[in-house]
Scaffold this motif. Structure first.
Motif, PDB file in Angstrom:
ATOM      1  N   GLU A  48       0.750  -1.162   0.011  1.00 38.27           N
ATOM      2  CA  GLU A  48       0.011  -0.140   0.025  1.00 38.27           C
ATOM      3  C   GLU A  48       0.736   1.420   0.049  1.00 38.27           C
ATOM      4  O   GLU A  48       0.301   2.257  -0.563  1.00 38.27           O
ATOM      5  CB  GLU A  48      -0.958   0.062   1.341  1.00 38.27           C
ATOM      6  N   ASP A  49       1.954   1.270   0.630  1.00 36.11           N
ATOM      7  CA  ASP A  49       2.896   2.345   1.040  1.00 36.11           C
ATOM      8  C   ASP A  49       3.470   2.748  -0.990  1.00 36.11           C
ATOM      9  O   ASP A  49       3.470   3.872  -1.089  1.00 36.11           O
ATOM     10  CB  ASP A  49       4.183   2.077   1.558  1.00 36.11           C
ATOM     11  N   ILE A  50       3.690   1.716  -1.489  1.00 40.16           N
ATOM     12  CA  ILE A  50       4.219   1.876  -2.905  1.00 40.16           C
ATOM     13  C   ILE A  50       2.969   2.278  -3.711  1.00 40.16           C
ATOM     14  O   ILE A  50       3.175   3.487  -4.523  1.00 40.16           O
ATOM     15  CB  ILE A  50       4.495   0.395  -3.346  1.00 40.16           C
ATOM     16  N   PHE A  51       1.774   1.872  -3.575  1.00 35.21           N
ATOM     17  CA  PHE A  51       0.670   2.698  -4.478  1.00 35.21           C
ATOM     18  C   PHE A  51       0.569   3.920  -3.833  1.00 35.21           C
ATOM     19  O   PHE A  51       0.491   5.055  -5.104  1.00 35.21           O
ATOM     20  CB  PHE A  51      -0.628   1.814  -3.820  1.00 35.21           C
ATOM     21  N   PHE A  99      11.512  -4.314  -2.822  1.00 32.69           N
ATOM     22  CA  PHE A  99      10.496  -4.794  -2.693  1.00 32.69           C
ATOM     23  C   PHE A  99      10.036  -5.625  -1.701  1.00 32.69           C
ATOM     24  O   PHE A  99       9.774  -6.786  -1.351  1.00 32.69           O
ATOM     25  CB  PHE A  99      10.226  -6.039  -3.856  1.00 32.69           C
ATOM     26  N   PRO A 100      10.001  -4.756  -0.424  1.00 31.53           N
ATOM     27  CA  PRO A 100      10.066  -5.456   0.871  1.00 31.53           C
ATOM     28  C   PRO A 100       8.487  -5.808   1.127  1.00 31.53           C
ATOM     29  O   PRO A 100       7.485  -5.358   0.570  1.00 31.53           O
ATOM     30  CB  PRO A 100      10.320  -4.028   1.753  1.00 31.53           C
ATOM     31  N   ASN A 101       8.378  -6.814   1.836  1.00 31.99           N
ATOM     32  CA  ASN A 101       7.038  -7.174   2.423  1.00 31.99           C
ATOM     33  C   ASN A 101       5.770  -7.460   1.760  1.00 31.99           C
ATOM     34  O   ASN A 101       4.744  -6.937   1.554  1.00 31.99           O
ATOM     35  CB  ASN A 101       6.514  -6.141   3.635  1.00 31.99           C
ATOM     36  N   GLY A 102       6.432  -7.995   0.506  1.00 33.20           N
ATOM     37  CA  GLY A 102       5.413  -8.531  -0.738  1.00 33.20           C
ATOM     38  C   GLY A 102       5.135  -7.428  -1.550  1.00 33.20           C
ATOM     39  O   GLY A 102       4.349  -7.734  -2.190  1.00 33.20           O
ATOM     40  N   SER A 103       5.819  -6.276  -1.560  1.00 30.68           N
ATOM     41  CA  SER A 103       5.658  -5.236  -2.498  1.00 30.68           C
ATOM     42  C   SER A 103       5.978  -5.829  -4.026  1.00 30.68           C
ATOM     43  O   SER A 103       6.928  -6.599  -4.151  1.00 30.68           O
ATOM     44  CB  SER A 103       6.330  -4.150  -2.239  1.00 30.68           C
ATOM     45  N   LYS A 104       5.236  -5.146  -5.138  1.00 35.05           N
ATOM     46  CA  LYS A 104       5.590  -5.620  -6.241  1.00 35.05           C
ATOM     47  C   LYS A 104       5.704  -4.311  -7.173  1.00 35.05           C
ATOM     48  O   LYS A 104       4.871  -3.288  -6.685  1.00 35.05           O
ATOM     49  CB  LYS A 104       4.594  -6.514  -7.040  1.00 35.05           C
ATOM     50  N   LEU A 105       6.113  -4.274  -8.414  1.00 35.99           N
ATOM     51  CA  LEU A 105       5.865  -3.095  -9.521  1.00 35.99           C
ATOM     52  C   LEU A 105       4.430  -2.993  -9.864  1.00 35.99           C
ATOM     53  O   LEU A 105       3.981  -1.836 -10.156  1.00 35.99           O
ATOM     54  CB  LEU A 105       6.831  -3.661 -10.821  1.00 35.99           C
ATOM     55  N   ASP A 106       3.813  -4.374  -9.577  1.00 36.40           N
ATOM     56  CA  ASP A 106       2.339  -3.982 -10.011  1.00 36.40           C
ATOM     57  C   ASP A 106       1.709  -3.035  -9.084  1.00 36.40           C
ATOM     58  O   ASP A 106       0.534  -2.422  -9.486  1.00 36.40           O
ATOM     59  CB  ASP A 106       1.752  -5.455  -9.617  1.00 36.40           C
ATOM     60  N   ASP A 107       2.101  -2.595  -7.848  1.00 40.39           N
ATOM     61  CA  ASP A 107       1.493  -1.754  -6.856  1.00 40.39           C
ATOM     62  C   ASP A 107       1.547  -0.558  -7.490  1.00 40.39           C
ATOM     63  O   ASP A 107       0.664   0.403  -7.430  1.00 40.39           O
ATOM     64  CB  ASP A 107       2.029  -1.882  -5.588  1.00 40.39           C
ATOM     65  N   GLU A 108       2.805  -0.058  -7.863  1.00 40.85           N
ATOM     66  CA  GLU A 108       3.149   0.990  -8.624  1.00 40.85           C
ATOM     67  C   GLU A 108       2.323   1.227  -9.763  1.00 40.85           C
ATOM     68  O   GLU A 108       1.715   2.247 -10.150  1.00 40.85           O
ATOM     69  CB  GLU A 108       4.552   1.237  -9.062  1.00 40.85           C
ATOM     70  N   ILE A 109       2.222   0.078 -10.590  1.00 40.37           N
ATOM     71  CA  ILE A 109       1.397   0.387 -11.988  1.00 40.37           C
ATOM     72  C   ILE A 109      -0.029   0.806 -11.563  1.00 40.37           C
ATOM     73  O   ILE A 109      -0.711   1.660 -12.264  1.00 40.37           O
ATOM     74  CB  ILE A 109       1.477  -0.804 -12.868  1.00 40.37           C
ATOM     75  N   ALA A 110      -0.546   0.022 -10.530  1.00 34.81           N
ATOM     76  CA  ALA A 110      -2.175   0.143 -10.265  1.00 34.81           C
ATOM     77  C   ALA A 110      -2.009   1.543  -9.700  1.00 34.81           C
ATOM     78  O   ALA A 110      -2.975   2.373 -10.245  1.00 34.81           O
ATOM     79  CB  ALA A 110      -2.467  -0.568  -9.158  1.00 34.81           C
ATOM     80  N   GLY A 111      -1.279   2.213  -9.073  1.00 36.95           N
ATOM     81  CA  GLY A 111      -1.259   3.528  -8.515  1.00 36.95           C
ATOM     82  C   GLY A 111      -1.379   4.606  -9.679  1.00 36.95           C
ATOM     83  O   GLY A 111      -1.943   5.532  -9.826  1.00 36.95           O
ATOM     84  N   ALA A 112      -0.367   4.291 -10.615  1.00 36.72           N
ATOM     85  CA  ALA A 112      -0.136   5.131 -11.801  1.00 36.72           C
ATOM     86  C   ALA A 112      -1.509   5.302 -12.647  1.00 36.72           C
ATOM     87  O   ALA A 112      -1.840   6.356 -13.233  1.00 36.72           O
ATOM     88  CB  ALA A 112       0.833   4.921 -12.661  1.00 36.72           C
ATOM     89  N   ARG A 113      -2.036   4.030 -12.934  1.00 41.11           N
ATOM     90  CA  ARG A 113      -3.120   4.053 -13.581  1.00 41.11           C
ATOM     91  C   ARG A 113      -4.412   4.974 -13.253  1.00 41.11           C
ATOM     92  O   ARG A 113      -5.126   5.665 -14.018  1.00 41.11           O
ATOM     93  CB  ARG A 113      -3.641   2.556 -13.883  1.00 41.11           C
TER      94      ARG A 113
END
Ligand code: ZN
Length: 462
Positions: free
Chosen positions: A102-105, A130-144
């Protein structure tokens, strides 16, 4: 099909090959792409949406070529305020290691909101933790949700402290897992077509945080899929010493030894380079993301911008991560680039005889780095200028404001010489993201509150 008509701009800056600036100019847009550029009488008179932009300067959307969105969570952290790069990193790595998806998002949306208001329409981001289960997908979802174009760089770190690298072992990953995730992301998200909203880039973090083998494997994979490569290079003298000692090469020669030169590669910073290395970038097609604020903040040095331009190196701008800037204001970064290049020229021209001015980077050249230059660095032929067939990515600044009072003899130069302002309009692919100076795609007060809670949690759990 949807159409959008922009007309009667105070001046329309095209950044086309002739660098045309059209007083009273406008654009006719169909389905997100520019169909016509010119004066009102050269454009259709009707469209689904019509915007009359008299008193506004219109220019291509700005392009950010280097950032770490997640660092907006650790701006102005007291312990990292007065450190050089290596010490700054060692202070922040353990704090960043507490981030969650969620922090990445959230931090992605914060950084992109700030970028959008400062004129950015395409942003490259470099996420390498990519700590604690973070993924690049979290960033892509936030950016969309925000609506800017994203060059999402799959960063990585594999060389922990115990192996002679800089980062603690707790934040590095295995190389097999990194390569496997890179393939997954490319296959899931990468869009090579004109008008792409998301593209994937492979981006091992730096010479001091990954092995040469990961560099080679990433290059092989990127070329197999036709995606670009990005890393930090020649940022500080410490890094140069590290490369000499560990690999027996200067940073640029080390990149050659791991197959990291070519038109599909761009480097962040590249402050400490020799003239032959500048020429090597030009001949091989490597691009540079110039990050003047970060280089000043961390006392890294002054990149040879005029030398790059003279040699024909592809050169764009980056605000860099928000823990080393600490703002994501891209127009301000263009201004900083103009001022810092002038300072360097002045220092180098100290031997000039009285009356001879050193070569000065102009306001229009700085804007060119932020638009056409950035597009070239990212390898995107569909953005960076306002021309028929290109993406309808543009921004506008209302000239009738305090910050530009007295500067209307050259409103284009005023954007850079005067204090950096926020845009009144930001359009990405024909979609209005900012109008009347207000971001339409996210609820800013709620985002700021969520972001501040996350930032506080990261610092408190130390
Ligand atoms: Zn960086």
């Amino acid at each position: 099909m949807t159409t959008l008509l922009i007309r009667n701009a105070a001046v329309l800056v095209t950044m086309d090959d002739q660098r045309r600036e059209i007083p009273g100019g406008g654009l006719y847009i169909r389905d997100g792409f520019i169909e016509k550029v010119g004066m009102a009488q050269e454009l259709p008179s009707e469209a689904d949406t019509v915007l009359d932009l008299h008193e506004q300067v219109v220019l291509p959307g700005l392009i950010n070529t280097h950032h770490h969105f997640y660092q907006t969570l650790t701006r102005a952290v007291p312990a990292a305020q007065n450190a050089n790069l290596f010490n700054w990193l060692k202070t922040l790595y353990p704090i960043w290691a507490r981030m969650n998806p969620e922090d990445i998002f959230t931090s992605t949306q914060t950084a992109l909101a700030e970028l959008a208001l400062s004129g950015c329409t395409t942003a490259s981001d470099h996420l390498y933790l990519f700590p604690n289960g973070s993924k690049l997908d979290d960033e892509i979802a936030g950016a969309r949700e925000v609506g800017l174009r994203l060059q999402a760089s799959r960063g990585s770190m594999s060389l922990g402290e115990s192996q002679g690298g800089l980062p603690p072992d707790s934040v590095v990953d295995s190389e097999d897992a990194i390569l496997e995730d890179s393939v997954r992301l490319i296959e899931r998200y990468h869009d090579a077509a004109p008008g792409a909203v998301v593209q994937i880039v492979l981006a091992p973090c730096s010479p001091f945080s990954v092995t040469g083998e990961l560099m080679k494997q990433s290059a092989r994979l990127a070329r197999q899929y036709g995606v670009h490569l990005h890393t930090h290079l020649a940022e500080t003298q410490d890094e140069e010493a590290f490369c000499q000692e560990k690999f027996g090469y200067r940073p640029v020669a080390y990149m050659q030894s791991v197959d990291w030169t070519g038109p599909d590669v761009w480097f962040a910073h590249s402050v400490h380079v020799s003239q032959p290395e500048v020429e090597l970038y030009a001949h091989t097609g490597c691009g540079v993301a110039h990050c003047p604020s970060s280089n000043m903040r961390l006392a890294s040095g002054i990149a040879p911008v005029l030398e790059y331009m003279r040699a024909g190196v592809k050169l764009g701008l980056g605000v860099d991560g928000s823990a080393s800037n600490d703002g994501s204001h891209l127009l301000a970064e263009a201004r900083q680039a103009m001022l810092l290049a002038r300072l360097r020229a002045g220092q180098e021209g100290a031997s000039l005889s009285a009356g001879d001015a050193p070569p000065l980077l102009t306001a229009r050249q700085a804007l060119e780095l932020a638009t056409r230059g950035g597009a070239a660095v990212l390898g995107r032929a569909d953005i960076g200028s306002l021309e028929v067939g290109k993406c309808a990515d543009f921004i506008a600044f209302d000239l009738n404001r305090l910050g530009y009072a007295g500067a209307l003899s050259d409103p284009v130069a005023a954007l850079l010489f005067c204090a950096p302002q926020e845009v009144d309009l930001n359009v990405v692919g024909g979609r209005v993201i900012v109008q009347g100076g207000r971001l339409l795609t996210v609820d800013l007060p709620r985002l700021v509150a969520r972001h501040n809670r996350a930032a506080q949690r990261l610092l408190e759990n130390g």
